[in-house]
Design an enzyme around this catalytic site. Sequence first.
Site, mmCIF file in Angstrom:
data_model
loop_
_atom_site.group_PDB
_atom_site.id
_atom_site.type_symbol
_atom_site.label_atom_id
_atom_site.label_comp_id
_atom_site.label_asym_id
_atom_site.label_seq_id
_atom_site.Cartn_x
_atom_site.Cartn_y
_atom_site.Cartn_z
ATOM 1 C CB THR A 18 25.436 41.912 22.005
ATOM 2 O OG1 THR A 18 25.664 43.247 22.421
ATOM 3 C CG2 THR A 18 26.533 41.026 22.550
ATOM 4 C CB SER A 68 19.218 47.593 20.136
ATOM 5 O OG SER A 68 19.456 47.469 21.514
ATOM 6 C CB THR A 101 20.256 43.328 25.601
ATOM 7 O OG1 THR A 101 21.483 44.044 25.724
ATOM 8 C CG2 THR A 101 20.532 41.881 25.276
ATOM 9 C CG ASP A 102 22.037 48.436 25.186
ATOM 10 O OD1 ASP A 102 22.158 47.672 26.163
ATOM 11 O OD2 ASP A 102 23.010 48.963 24.616
#
Length: 319
Positions: A18, A68, A101-102
């Site tokens: 992101t 990710s 972030t995932d």
Amino acid sequence: MVNQKKLQKWVVLGTGGTIAGTAASPSDLTAYQAGQLGVAVLLDAVPGLREVLQDDPLVCEQVAQLDSKDMDPATWQALALRCAHWLAQPDVGGVVITHGTDTLEETAWWLHKVLDTTKPVVLTCAMRPATAALPDGPQNLRDALTVVREPKARGVLVVCAGHIHSARHVQKVHPFRLDAFGSGEAGPCGQVVSGQVRWQAPLDGPQVHPQAGQLLACAAADWPWVEVLHSHAGADPRKVSLLAAAGVRGLVVAGTGNGTVHQLLLAAVLQAQAQGVAVRLSTRCSEGPLVGTPAALQMTEPGLNPFKARISLMLDLMA
Ligand code: ASP
């Protein structure tokens, strides 16, 4: 004689996420495409970059450009090899990685287990796309550069929303809050406040897995297949036999509470284990390690969530 500061080189590796995402409108914070802008563009948007770097040279490199959620073994391998390459250069002080972030906590643990270095590797991210009216990525990237240059920084760290987390404890805990990461009971290992780092806990030294070299040298397509299975009400044991028949090499069981496992699932897992499938036990609980010996299964390293335990088991299986 003029006291000349010894210049150090810093490296920023881009992988997407992101932080490199774009949306059609500045007010769009959820309907965006991750992994669109190159890492050089992200660095251009960092406020006061020259002030942070104090004339030190910066090198950036695009290692991947993905969301990710789609992280894969080949990208992990490429990322670890690029980190190892740069960290081996005597004039390089450390590496910053921009990441989604995932699966950030998984990449952090992966690098923690495979990089043989005492230099810092700092992962950072964003919860808002780069096109947002007020994006969080530039501040996070600035903070990550501040942390990587901090003399006490070492090992793999994660920087988000002013908090510094260790690879062991960091976990994404919220789907949209800017401060989306937590370190559970351990708490963050530090903070970045007004451009200054405040350490709150001792940092982990390198903990390279003995099989790290083998995994890095092996084609990612040939890495051992390891899955995470959750125990839950009504857990269907057929998932274990299906995976075993399909050739799974390892299973991480995310148990309920203190590692308890639904009796039907446990029976199936024990059967798979007897047939040669490696099994480790973790917990669905987001905080706290397992205590005691809750089930007839080998526990993972204390405090590892199931997804990090999966990486450790993959490495164990390279033996
Ligand atoms: N899906 C995005 C990713 O992990 C989410 C983010 O970066 O915040 O790349």
